[in-house]
Design a protein around this motif. Structure first.
Motif, PDB file in Angstrom:
ATOM      1  N   LYS A 157     -57.153 -89.752 -21.525  1.00  0.00           N
ATOM      2  CA  LYS A 157     -56.044 -88.874 -20.958  1.00  0.00           C
ATOM      3  C   LYS A 157     -54.920 -89.302 -21.889  1.00  0.00           C
ATOM      4  N   LEU A 158     -54.461 -88.123 -22.075  1.00  0.00           N
ATOM      5  CA  LEU A 158     -53.098 -88.238 -22.973  1.00  0.00           C
ATOM      6  C   LEU A 158     -51.888 -88.078 -21.962  1.00  0.00           C
ATOM      7  N   TYR A 159     -51.263 -88.970 -21.627  1.00  0.00           N
ATOM      8  CA  TYR A 159     -49.953 -88.812 -20.716  1.00  0.00           C
ATOM      9  C   TYR A 159     -48.771 -88.152 -21.300  1.00  0.00           C
ATOM     10  N   TYR A 160     -48.533 -88.773 -22.416  1.00  0.00           N
ATOM     11  CA  TYR A 160     -46.808 -88.384 -22.879  1.00  0.00           C
ATOM     12  C   TYR A 160     -46.706 -88.514 -24.230  1.00  0.00           C
ATOM     13  N   ILE A 161     -45.839 -87.699 -24.954  1.00  0.00           N
ATOM     14  CA  ILE A 161     -45.845 -87.910 -26.251  1.00  0.00           C
ATOM     15  C   ILE A 161     -44.274 -87.687 -26.642  1.00  0.00           C
ATOM     16  N   THR A 162     -43.622 -88.619 -27.316  1.00  0.00           N
ATOM     17  CA  THR A 162     -42.298 -88.660 -27.713  1.00  0.00           C
ATOM     18  C   THR A 162     -42.070 -89.107 -29.386  1.00  0.00           C
ATOM     19  N   GLN A 163     -40.953 -88.329 -29.791  1.00  0.00           N
ATOM     20  CA  GLN A 163     -40.632 -88.599 -31.230  1.00  0.00           C
ATOM     21  C   GLN A 163     -39.446 -89.962 -31.199  1.00  0.00           C
ATOM     22  N   TYR A 220     -55.895 -83.306 -35.005  1.00  0.00           N
ATOM     23  CA  TYR A 220     -55.803 -82.040 -34.073  1.00  0.00           C
ATOM     24  C   TYR A 220     -54.496 -81.818 -33.789  1.00  0.00           C
ATOM     25  N   LEU A 221     -54.051 -82.806 -32.981  1.00  0.00           N
ATOM     26  CA  LEU A 221     -52.422 -82.826 -32.245  1.00  0.00           C
ATOM     27  C   LEU A 221     -51.576 -82.639 -33.681  1.00  0.00           C
ATOM     28  N   GLU A 222     -51.564 -83.290 -34.922  1.00  0.00           N
ATOM     29  CA  GLU A 222     -50.742 -83.318 -35.825  1.00  0.00           C
ATOM     30  C   GLU A 222     -50.631 -81.709 -36.030  1.00  0.00           C
ATOM     31  N   ASN A 223     -51.951 -81.145 -36.280  1.00  0.00           N
ATOM     32  CA  ASN A 223     -52.045 -79.618 -36.674  1.00  0.00           C
ATOM     33  C   ASN A 223     -51.147 -78.828 -35.736  1.00  0.00           C
ATOM     34  N   LYS A 224     -51.229 -79.138 -34.558  1.00  0.00           N
ATOM     35  CA  LYS A 224     -50.818 -78.255 -33.445  1.00  0.00           C
ATOM     36  C   LYS A 224     -49.204 -78.470 -33.641  1.00  0.00           C
ATOM     37  N   ILE A 225     -48.836 -79.640 -33.729  1.00  0.00           N
ATOM     38  CA  ILE A 225     -47.335 -79.795 -33.955  1.00  0.00           C
ATOM     39  C   ILE A 225     -46.772 -79.073 -35.141  1.00  0.00           C
ATOM     40  N   ARG A 226     -47.545 -79.190 -36.315  1.00  0.00           N
ATOM     41  CA  ARG A 226     -47.202 -78.421 -37.423  1.00  0.00           C
ATOM     42  C   ARG A 226     -47.202 -77.011 -37.259  1.00  0.00           C
ATOM     43  N   LEU A 236     -42.226 -81.274 -26.882  1.00  0.00           N
ATOM     44  CA  LEU A 236     -43.612 -82.035 -27.686  1.00  0.00           C
ATOM     45  C   LEU A 236     -44.644 -81.811 -26.431  1.00  0.00           C
ATOM     46  N   ASN A 237     -44.378 -82.267 -25.210  1.00  0.00           N
ATOM     47  CA  ASN A 237     -45.285 -82.474 -24.200  1.00  0.00           C
ATOM     48  C   ASN A 237     -45.834 -80.988 -23.857  1.00  0.00           C
ATOM     49  N   GLU A 238     -45.113 -79.885 -23.891  1.00  0.00           N
ATOM     50  CA  GLU A 238     -45.673 -78.619 -23.581  1.00  0.00           C
ATOM     51  C   GLU A 238     -46.811 -78.320 -24.919  1.00  0.00           C
ATOM     52  N   ILE A 239     -46.408 -78.653 -26.099  1.00  0.00           N
ATOM     53  CA  ILE A 239     -47.437 -78.482 -27.068  1.00  0.00           C
ATOM     54  C   ILE A 239     -48.544 -79.467 -26.836  1.00  0.00           C
ATOM     55  N   MET A 240     -48.504 -80.587 -26.593  1.00  0.00           N
ATOM     56  CA  MET A 240     -49.568 -81.575 -26.361  1.00  0.00           C
ATOM     57  C   MET A 240     -50.332 -80.813 -25.051  1.00  0.00           C
ATOM     58  N   THR A 241     -49.807 -80.387 -23.937  1.00  0.00           N
ATOM     59  CA  THR A 241     -50.465 -80.013 -22.825  1.00  0.00           C
ATOM     60  C   THR A 241     -51.239 -78.822 -23.270  1.00  0.00           C
ATOM     61  N   GLU A 242     -50.796 -77.853 -23.979  1.00  0.00           N
ATOM     62  CA  GLU A 242     -51.603 -76.871 -24.471  1.00  0.00           C
ATOM     63  C   GLU A 242     -52.680 -77.049 -25.258  1.00  0.00           C
ATOM     64  N   ALA A 243     -52.445 -78.115 -26.102  1.00  0.00           N
ATOM     65  CA  ALA A 243     -53.459 -78.207 -27.210  1.00  0.00           C
ATOM     66  C   ALA A 243     -54.744 -79.190 -26.552  1.00  0.00           C
ATOM     67  N   VAL A 244     -54.440 -80.032 -25.475  1.00  0.00           N
ATOM     68  CA  VAL A 244     -55.324 -80.465 -24.523  1.00  0.00           C
ATOM     69  C   VAL A 244     -56.277 -79.529 -23.785  1.00  0.00           C
ATOM     70  N   PRO A 267     -60.115 -83.644 -24.826  1.00  0.00           N
ATOM     71  CA  PRO A 267     -60.035 -84.923 -25.623  1.00  0.00           C
ATOM     72  C   PRO A 267     -61.490 -85.547 -25.404  1.00  0.00           C
ATOM     73  N   PRO A 268     -61.801 -86.442 -26.521  1.00  0.00           N
ATOM     74  CA  PRO A 268     -63.094 -86.962 -26.578  1.00  0.00           C
ATOM     75  C   PRO A 268     -63.176 -87.906 -25.418  1.00  0.00           C
ATOM     76  N   SER A 269     -64.563 -87.990 -24.922  1.00  0.00           N
ATOM     77  CA  SER A 269     -65.017 -89.022 -24.103  1.00  0.00           C
ATOM     78  C   SER A 269     -66.345 -90.143 -24.338  1.00  0.00           C
ATOM     79  N   ASP A 270     -66.136 -91.006 -24.019  1.00  0.00           N
ATOM     80  CA  ASP A 270     -67.402 -92.112 -24.273  1.00  0.00           C
ATOM     81  C   ASP A 270     -67.942 -92.980 -23.090  1.00  0.00           C
TER      82      ASP A 270
END
Length: 442
Positions: free
Chosen positions: A383-389, A414-420, A361-369, A374-377
């Motif tokens: 910053k996305l640190y970590y994802i887990t199921q 967007y992340l959901e689409n990458k995971i799918r 999951l974290n590989e996919i997230m890193t690639e997606a980022v 990611p948005p900024s304001d």
């Protein structure tokens, strides 16, 4: 894993909705992009201490003539008796005990279902005590005094309610047969589909013991594997009032969906997809179930080379909040493609229970980022640190970030689409929770 269902019954103006809203409060999960589901809040998920249950307000139309009120209340009570594990019967200390209360109490008592008698509008326990005693005359147990408006006595009431929950409810049961709820508007062919599936397979049990709900459970064996179909069409109550009927069918849909792993949402091909379909499908979506949209009566449609594509576009448009749902075109009349239903159900259940390793999951997230910043304001970037199921049914993920406010809905999508893209997850919704972690916790 099925949550207990608690229904609220009572005369007009005794405070059903006030009680419903007090309990639902902030706990009701409103899904912003689900059309029509929460507008007429008939049901809500309630968590109290460590207990979760689905609460149903059987309310509805409130006519003014006395005898109509009684027949309406009988209908409400019947809905509650059919669908609920526990019934809250609410009365009003200021109006006192009335004839309609006694008649409905008789019905509830005969049903054998647990009933919690609640006396509302008691904002001063001392003052109203003598009036509360009067309700013992209903013969359905100790009256519990509350004030829904001032939120007094709700804890005592809930304590009494949860005592009646069936043992083991909300816990994983031993029964691991796939459970499939067949839902949809009246007359779209739900029963015909079950009958057709039955016709091709030997039935083991038509009524599984212990199902007090009015959905009919049918076990069917296909290729040596047993499936339980929960059909909400089996029993239909005559109702004089269309709204009441619609409300009734929604209540039944909620209780059937609650008990299912996969929901077959049946649509009539000759009618196309409607608002009411969107409402019913929304219940399955909110509950995170696997969803297969079954377009029935496909044999009755004049075909050309564009038919299926146009049809699919239509469905995807109206049910835009559930792009993951699978679509099948069948005919209960001719049996067309019905045997493919089982493969589809198996696939959806597999996806509902799929677990992805944290590393992957974290590989996919890193690639997606890396692909999309990611948005900024105001100069601060997400910053996305970590994802887990964290769980399955539906697959649920937690993403740890530096600032929740920066995690826009669109970036989660967007992340959901990458995971799918990586794992498919066809036929099931995915849930995401965003948690904040300060950088020094890294």
């Amino acid at each position: 894993m099925s949550k207990p269902v608690v229904a609220i019954v009572g005369r007009p103006n005794v405070g059903k909705s006030t009680l419903f809203n007090a309990l639902a409060g902030e706990m009701i999960s409103i899904v912003k992009d689900t059309p029509g589901v929460t507008r007429d809040r008939i049901y809500a998920d309630v968590t109290w201490l460590d207990k979760e249950f689905t609460m149903i307000d059987t309310g509805g139309i409130e006519p003014d003539s006395r005898d109509v009120i009684l027949s309406q209340m009988r209908e409400q009570a019947q809905i509650a008796i059919d669908t609920a594990d526990v019934i809250i019967f609410i009365t009003d200390v200021r109006q006192g005990l009335v004839d309609a209360d006694s008649k409905v109490a008789d019905m509830l008592r005969r049903s054998g279902k647990p009933v919690v008698l609640v006396v509302n509008k008691v904002d001063n326990f001392e003052k109203y005590m003598p009036d509360i005693y009067e309700f013992y005359n209903l013969g359905i147990g100790d009256p519990v005094p509350i004030s829904a408006a001032s939120r007094l006595g709700l804890g005592d009431m809930l304590e009494t309610v949860v005592e009646h929950f069936p043992a083991g409810s909300g816990e994983e049961t031993e029964d691991d047969r796939p459970r499939i709820a067949i839902v949809g508007k009246p007359n779209v062919g739900k029963s015909s589909i079950v009958n057709r599936l039955l016709g091709e397979n030997r039935v083991i049990v038509s009524d599984i013991a212990g199902t007090t709900r009015d959905a009919i459970d049918t076990a069917i064996v296909h290729n040596g594997k047993e499936y339980v179909f929960i059909d909400t069409a089996g029993l239909r109550r005559k109702s004089r009032i269309k709204e009441e009927l619609e409300r009734y069918s929604i209540i039944r849909t909620v209780t059937a969906v609650e008990r299912a792993d996969v929901v077959l949402m049946v649509i009539d091909a000759t009618e196309g997809v409607t608002e009411q379909d969107a409402k019913i499908a929304g219940i399955a979506h909110e509950r995170g179930k696997g969803v297969i949209i079954v377009v029935n009566k496909w044999d009755a449609i004049e075909k050309n080379d564009r038919t299926m594509k146009e049809y699919e576009n239509d469905i995807r448009h109206v049910l835009s909040y559930m792009p993951y749902a699978e679509i099948m075109y069948v005919s209960a009349l001719t049996g067309q493609r019905l045997n493919k239903l089982y493969d589809m159900i198996d696939m959806v259940i597999e996806n509902q229970t799929l677990r992805i390793a944290t590393g992957v999951l974290n590989e996919i997230m890193t690639e997606a980022v890396a692909l999309q910043q990611p948005p900024s304001d105001k100069g601060k970037r997400l910053k996305l640190y970590y994802i887990t199921q964290v769980s399955v049914k539906p697959p649920t993920f937690v993403i740890f970030v530096n600032d929740k406010e920066l995690m826009h809905f669109s970036y989660t999508r967007y992340l959901e689409n990458k995971i799918r893209e990586a794992f498919g997850f066809r036929g099931t919704s995915l849930k995401f929770f965003i948690r904040e972690r300060k950088e020094k916790e890294q």
